[in-house]
Motif scaffolding. Structure first.
Motif, mmCIF file in Angstrom:
data_model
loop_
_atom_site.group_PDB
_atom_site.id
_atom_site.type_symbol
_atom_site.label_atom_id
_atom_site.label_comp_id
_atom_site.label_asym_id
_atom_site.label_seq_id
_atom_site.Cartn_x
_atom_site.Cartn_y
_atom_site.Cartn_z
ATOM 1 N N ASP A 99 0.866 -1.181 0.000
ATOM 2 C CA ASP A 99 0.000 0.000 0.000
ATOM 3 C C ASP A 99 0.903 1.231 0.000
ATOM 4 N N LEU A 100 0.841 2.018 -1.065
ATOM 5 C CA LEU A 100 1.736 3.184 -1.189
ATOM 6 C C LEU A 100 1.204 4.401 -0.424
ATOM 7 N N HIS A 101 -0.021 4.290 0.086
ATOM 8 C CA HIS A 101 -0.632 5.379 0.873
ATOM 9 C C HIS A 101 -0.658 6.705 0.133
ATOM 10 N N ILE A 102 -0.839 6.643 -1.185
ATOM 11 C CA ILE A 102 -0.965 7.887 -1.962
ATOM 12 C C ILE A 102 -2.304 7.887 -2.688
ATOM 13 N N ALA A 103 -2.659 9.078 -3.215
ATOM 14 C CA ALA A 103 -3.922 9.271 -3.945
ATOM 15 C C ALA A 103 -5.088 8.665 -3.174
ATOM 16 N N LYS A 104 -5.120 8.982 -1.873
ATOM 17 C CA LYS A 104 -6.190 8.429 -1.042
ATOM 18 C C LYS A 104 -7.520 9.125 -1.324
ATOM 19 N N CYS A 105 -8.567 8.361 -1.347
ATOM 20 C CA CYS A 105 -9.908 8.920 -1.481
ATOM 21 C C CYS A 105 -10.903 7.861 -1.006
ATOM 22 N N LYS A 106 -12.178 8.135 -1.173
ATOM 23 C CA LYS A 106 -13.186 7.179 -0.710
ATOM 24 C C LYS A 106 -14.116 6.824 -1.865
ATOM 25 N N LEU A 107 -14.500 5.569 -1.920
ATOM 26 C CA LEU A 107 -15.571 5.170 -2.828
ATOM 27 C C LEU A 107 -16.856 5.291 -2.018
ATOM 28 N N MET A 108 -17.789 6.115 -2.522
ATOM 29 C CA MET A 108 -18.978 6.428 -1.708
ATOM 30 C C MET A 108 -20.270 6.322 -2.503
ATOM 31 N N THR A 109 -21.348 6.123 -1.783
ATOM 32 C CA THR A 109 -22.664 6.290 -2.407
ATOM 33 C C THR A 109 -22.990 7.785 -2.343
ATOM 34 N N ALA A 110 -23.727 8.265 -3.332
ATOM 35 C CA ALA A 110 -24.141 9.673 -3.320
ATOM 36 C C ALA A 110 -25.523 9.797 -3.945
ATOM 37 N N VAL A 111 -26.271 10.755 -3.426
ATOM 38 C CA VAL A 111 -27.649 10.969 -3.905
ATOM 39 C C VAL A 111 -27.883 12.462 -4.143
ATOM 40 N N LEU A 112 -29.040 12.791 -4.717
ATOM 41 C CA LEU A 112 -29.408 14.196 -4.900
ATOM 42 C C LEU A 112 -29.489 14.884 -3.544
ATOM 43 N N ILE A 165 -25.485 7.047 -7.055
ATOM 44 C CA ILE A 165 -24.258 6.630 -7.747
ATOM 45 C C ILE A 165 -23.296 6.063 -6.722
ATOM 46 N N VAL A 166 -22.330 5.303 -7.203
ATOM 47 C CA VAL A 166 -21.184 4.909 -6.384
ATOM 48 C C VAL A 166 -19.972 5.428 -7.138
ATOM 49 N N ASP A 167 -19.260 6.377 -6.503
ATOM 50 C CA ASP A 167 -18.141 7.013 -7.206
ATOM 51 C C ASP A 167 -17.055 7.411 -6.217
ATOM 52 N N LEU A 168 -15.890 7.736 -6.761
ATOM 53 C CA LEU A 168 -14.784 8.193 -5.919
ATOM 54 C C LEU A 168 -15.054 9.616 -5.462
ATOM 55 N N VAL A 169 -14.766 9.874 -4.197
ATOM 56 C CA VAL A 169 -14.904 11.220 -3.657
ATOM 57 C C VAL A 169 -13.562 11.603 -3.034
ATOM 58 N N ASP A 170 -13.047 12.728 -3.496
ATOM 59 C CA ASP A 170 -11.801 13.239 -2.918
ATOM 60 C C ASP A 170 -12.143 14.514 -2.150
ATOM 61 N N THR A 171 -12.195 15.653 -2.856
ATOM 62 C CA THR A 171 -12.555 16.910 -2.186
ATOM 63 C C THR A 171 -14.078 17.021 -1.995
ATOM 64 N N GLY A 172 -14.840 16.301 -2.785
ATOM 65 C CA GLY A 172 -16.307 16.407 -2.750
ATOM 66 C C GLY A 172 -16.822 17.489 -3.679
ATOM 67 N N VAL A 186 -18.231 3.231 0.828
ATOM 68 C CA VAL A 186 -18.236 1.850 0.335
ATOM 69 C C VAL A 186 -16.862 1.229 0.593
ATOM 70 N N LEU A 187 -15.810 2.019 0.380
ATOM 71 C CA LEU A 187 -14.431 1.519 0.499
ATOM 72 C C LEU A 187 -13.452 2.682 0.647
ATOM 73 N N GLU A 188 -12.473 2.528 1.543
ATOM 74 C CA GLU A 188 -11.368 3.487 1.600
ATOM 75 C C GLU A 188 -10.387 3.087 0.502
ATOM 76 N N ILE A 189 -9.975 4.063 -0.301
ATOM 77 C CA ILE A 189 -9.132 3.757 -1.470
ATOM 78 C C ILE A 189 -7.736 4.364 -1.297
ATOM 79 N N SER A 190 -6.730 3.597 -1.690
ATOM 80 C CA SER A 190 -5.388 4.164 -1.844
ATOM 81 C C SER A 190 -4.702 3.406 -2.975
#
Ligand code: PRP
Length: 222
Positions: A99-112, A165-172, A186-190
């Motif tokens: 795990d390089l611990h870079i480009a961290k973001c989250k895979l999230m559900t999102a709605v209107l 949707i299920v998408d990557l969220v960084d800054t939002g 959904v998942l912590e991503i790195s």
């Protein structure tokens, strides 16, 4: 005379597939710290196979979703790829090394914005991350019909294509700009270092040495 651009795999050489985009921006400083720098300016150069300051190491610059494929088929010995992409790829022929611990973001559900939660019905979900989304909703016992998209997923709820949707969220910022809000993780991503399973045997010394170097710089990252 035509100079051949075709690569001949050598046993004393490591080919590393690097995912383009935001991952690359964080990957290059990491390799620079272990003395491997591209010999081309990647912000200007259109070249996709790049020599480095280490004569034994070459970088391939590939689309993020393609990095695991290059490694799977041994076109690259190693690769740098996001966990999100690896899960969708399925890890065939690939071993996750670090795990390089870079480009961290989250895979999230999102709605209107106007919705407080997921609607209490059979859901329609638009996503590029079909495998992750399917297993997330299955674990929760929610019946979800998944629609695969390749980008601009934020549009789907706006135009009635999906409930969420299920998408990557960084800054939002992308969600916000499109009238959506994040709900659940959904998942912590790195980003991970991956290896071709055959290269791990045939180039084990070189890979172990590079891994040891990377482990040191990853450990001291803030
Ligand atoms: C990702 C993701 C969102 C955005 C989120 O796309 O799909 O659109 O980044 O980032 P934010 O929370 O900081 O706004 P990316 O830029 O990686 O390109 P892609 O659409 O090709 O996946």
């Amino acid at each position: 005379m035509n100079q051949s651009h075709r690569i001949n795999h050598r046993n004393d050489e490591l080919i590393i597939a690097l995912a383009k985009g935001r991952i690359l921006k964080d990957t290059l400083p990491l390799f620079a710290k272990i003395g491997i720098k591209p010999l081309e300016n990647l912000t200007i150069s259109r070249k996709l196979m790049i020599e480095t300051t280490n004569p034994q190491v070459k970088f391939l610059i590939v689309r993020a979703t393609d990095a695991p494929t290059y490694v799977q088929y041994g076109a690259a010995d190693l690769g740098v790829s996001g966990k999100d992409t690896l899960i969708e790829h399925g890890y065939t022929g690939i071993f996750e090394m670090l795990d390089l611990h870079i480009a961290k973001c989250k895979l999230m559900t999102a709605v209107l914005n106007e919705m407080d939660s997921l609607p209490d019905k059979r859901l329609t979900v638009a996503t590029k991350y079909v495998t992750s989304a399917r297993s997330y909703f299955a674990d929760k016992g929610i019946h979800a019909d998944i629609i695969k998209l390749y980008g601009s997923m934020e549009l789907a709820p706006l135009v009635g294509l999906s409930d969420c949707i299920v998408d990557l969220v960084d800054t939002g910022n992308t969600l916000k700009a499109n009238g959506l809000k994040p709900l659940d993780v959904v998942l912590e991503i790195s980003t991970r270092l991956i290896a071709n399973r055959v290269s791990l045997k045939t180039k084990s010394m070189m890979i172990k040495s590079l891994l040891a170097d990377l482990e040191k710089v990853v450990a001291i990252q803030p």
